[in-house]
Design an enzyme around this catalytic site. Structure first.
Site, mmCIF file in Angstrom:
data_model
loop_
_atom_site.group_PDB
_atom_site.id
_atom_site.type_symbol
_atom_site.label_atom_id
_atom_site.label_comp_id
_atom_site.label_asym_id
_atom_site.label_seq_id
_atom_site.Cartn_x
_atom_site.Cartn_y
_atom_site.Cartn_z
ATOM 1 N N HIS A 1 3.401 15.874 21.577
ATOM 2 C CA HIS A 1 1.964 15.722 21.802
ATOM 3 C C HIS A 1 1.333 15.088 20.579
ATOM 4 O O HIS A 1 1.512 15.558 19.455
ATOM 5 C CB HIS A 1 1.309 17.083 22.065
ATOM 6 C CG HIS A 1 1.553 17.596 23.442
ATOM 7 N ND1 HIS A 1 0.760 18.558 24.029
ATOM 8 C CD2 HIS A 1 2.481 17.275 24.376
ATOM 9 C CE1 HIS A 1 1.202 18.822 25.258
ATOM 10 N NE2 HIS A 1 2.251 18.054 25.476
ATOM 11 N N TYR B 1 -8.545 22.738 24.627
ATOM 12 C CA TYR B 1 -9.231 23.902 24.074
ATOM 13 C C TYR B 1 -10.695 23.832 24.518
ATOM 14 O O TYR B 1 -11.414 22.905 24.134
ATOM 15 C CB TYR B 1 -9.160 23.903 22.546
ATOM 16 C CG TYR B 1 -7.799 24.236 21.977
ATOM 17 C CD1 TYR B 1 -7.547 25.496 21.448
ATOM 18 C CD2 TYR B 1 -6.772 23.296 21.952
ATOM 19 C CE1 TYR B 1 -6.311 25.821 20.901
ATOM 20 C CE2 TYR B 1 -5.526 23.610 21.413
ATOM 21 C CZ TYR B 1 -5.310 24.862 20.899
ATOM 22 O OH TYR B 1 -4.084 25.172 20.366
ATOM 23 N N PRO C 1 -3.601 33.530 18.048
ATOM 24 C CA PRO C 1 -2.831 32.400 18.556
ATOM 25 C C PRO C 1 -3.607 31.094 18.669
ATOM 26 O O PRO C 1 -3.004 30.055 18.966
ATOM 27 C CB PRO C 1 -2.383 32.880 19.943
ATOM 28 C CG PRO C 1 -3.407 33.892 20.347
ATOM 29 C CD PRO C 1 -3.824 34.565 19.083
ATOM 30 N N LYS D 1 -0.028 28.933 14.971
ATOM 31 C CA LYS D 1 0.585 28.983 13.646
ATOM 32 C C LYS D 1 1.687 30.031 13.490
ATOM 33 O O LYS D 1 2.451 29.982 12.521
ATOM 34 C CB LYS D 1 -0.498 29.269 12.588
ATOM 35 C CG LYS D 1 -1.427 28.105 12.360
ATOM 36 C CD LYS D 1 -0.757 27.029 11.545
ATOM 37 C CE LYS D 1 -1.518 25.738 11.564
ATOM 38 N NZ LYS D 1 -0.895 24.710 12.381
ATOM 39 N N TYR E 1 -3.759 21.540 12.034
ATOM 40 C CA TYR E 1 -3.068 21.832 13.297
ATOM 41 C C TYR E 1 -1.628 21.347 13.252
ATOM 42 O O TYR E 1 -0.711 22.027 13.747
ATOM 43 C CB TYR E 1 -3.818 21.176 14.453
ATOM 44 C CG TYR E 1 -3.438 21.729 15.816
ATOM 45 C CD1 TYR E 1 -4.238 22.682 16.439
ATOM 46 C CD2 TYR E 1 -2.285 21.307 16.473
ATOM 47 C CE1 TYR E 1 -3.886 23.205 17.682
ATOM 48 C CE2 TYR E 1 -1.945 21.827 17.711
ATOM 49 C CZ TYR E 1 -2.741 22.774 18.311
ATOM 50 O OH TYR E 1 -2.385 23.294 19.535
#
Length: 392
Positions: free
Chosen positions: A72, A202, A294, A298, A386
């Protein structure tokens, strides 16, 4: 039994550490309280940072990951019915993440360990770590279930990769803990339906957070923010899909595809750090030392960073006789841990609606998301965090 490194726990951290030590010529024994089938189906994380993928490749544990993992190059943020894509490679110099479930990482590492590595004992429950401050620490364990005999594993070093509820952390005296609990959790589902988007979504919504993820091209993984203590079985499948549709709504023609729900559960959310991550010759790694919510993806990646740091330190000690890197282990790991805690907290408070939130709080969240969508600097900070903080 005797070995150089006794590893408690056959999750990703313990298994990867055993693999890294094997490639460095350092022997180890892994003790796992559950059976193999349980470990290989234990659902946890599914997002691998670029650094984690690189480590697995270097360890010879990425053949199936490279074939089946889903690379991704970004994520999508949704708020106020708007969509904004964060382009990882453009913002980070080419980094990405890979969707590959923890269950599959464990399967790959277990197969390698049983084929090439040292002993991996399933149904071997660690009961206590003893004499950690000496040069001969020991692990007392019961092998073969509740009726099994109690045995002792003598080691030069012990590594606790046995999770938040394991015995290793209890053997660290005078530790200091830092903790935050959240008044909500995640209702997560697995569904037999192709993902409705090719990257993670998200979503911030006035009704609460939602996440669209996946396990494979044909299996979707989705989450809803729910109150702390929610029983997953109180939500019908129809209610779950309807709520997901509301929280992912946009002003364009995007649609959420439905399918049979095969699994649902609620995950509580916690931030937790134990300092130090070492006592004598006992080292903590992964969830034994730290927990993150979550939202930032990580947890597994932090565990990989811990065991890579420790494997380097043990190899350095073997090659040079110097304990310099071992002595620095806790401080080295905690620098990365706290950055991950910070990022995970920021992502959580950015996207979740807290009980009692006011219209002022709502507008602040939208303003923060607007800032990310309109500022390359803010967007880069998110993308760099991220895709992963440097290890070591």
């Amino acid at each position: 039994m005797r070995t150089t490194v006794g590893i408690i726990g056959a999750g990703p951290a313990g298994l990867l550490l055993a693999r890294l030590l094997h490639t460095a010529g350092i022997d180890s024994v892994v003790l796992e309280s559950r059976d193999r089938a349980y470990v290989e189906r234990r659902q946890r994380a599914g997002i691998l940072e670029q650094g984690t993928v690189d480590v697995l490749r270097a360890a010879g544990a990425a053949e199936r990951l490279d074939r089946e993992g889903l690379r991704h190059d970004g994520i999508e943020l949704r708020f106020d019915r708007r969509r904004h894509r964060v382009d990882f490679p453009a913002l980070t110099g080419g980094r990405s993440v890979t969707v590959y479930a923890q269950t599959e990482v464990c399967k790959d590492l277990i197969a390698l360990q049983l084929k090439e590595g040292g002993p991996l004992l399933f149904e071997a429950e660690a009961l206590a770590v003893e004499d950690a401050a000496t040069d001969r620490p020991r692990v007392r364990f019961r092998h073969g279930g509740t009726d099994g005999a109690v045995d002792v594993l003598e080691c030069d070093y012990v590594v606790g990769c046995d999770g938040f509820w394991g015995v290793a952390r209890a053997a660290v005296p005078d530790g200091r803990t830092f903790e935050r609990t959240y008044p909500y959790g995640w209702l997560g589902i697995l569904a037999d339906v192709a993902p409705s988007h090719d990257e993670l979504v998200y979503a911030r919504h006035d009704r609460g957070f939602a996440l669209l993820s996946m396990r494979s091209p044909s299996v979707s993984r989705l989450y809803l923010q729910v109150p702390e203590g929610t029983d997953a079985e109180t939500w019908s499948d129809e209610e779950i899909w309807a709520e997901l549709e509301r929280r992912f709504e946009t002003d364009d023609d995007w649609r959420l595809e439905r399918g049979p729900i095969t699994q649902k559960s609620v995950t509580p959310m916690r931030s937790y750090v134990h300092e130090p991550m070492r006592h004598g010759r006992l080292f903590l790694a992964g969830d034994a030392a730290h927990i993150v919510p979550p939202t930032g993806a990580k947890g597994l990646n932090l565990a990989v960073g811990d065991v890579v740091t420790l494997a380097r330190a043990l190899t350095h000690q073997r090659q040079t006789g110097s304990a310099e890197l071992l002595d620095a282990y806790s401080a080295t790991c905690l620098r990365r841990v706290w950055q991950a805690e910070r990022f995970s907290y920021d992502m959580t408070t950015l996207l979740h609606r807290a009980p009692g939130a006011t219209p002022f709080d709502d507008r602040l969240q939208v303003a923060r998301l607007d800032r990310i969508a309109s500022s390359r600097a803010a967007e880069t900070d998110l993308a760099e965090a991220y895709t992963g903080f440097p290890i070591g």
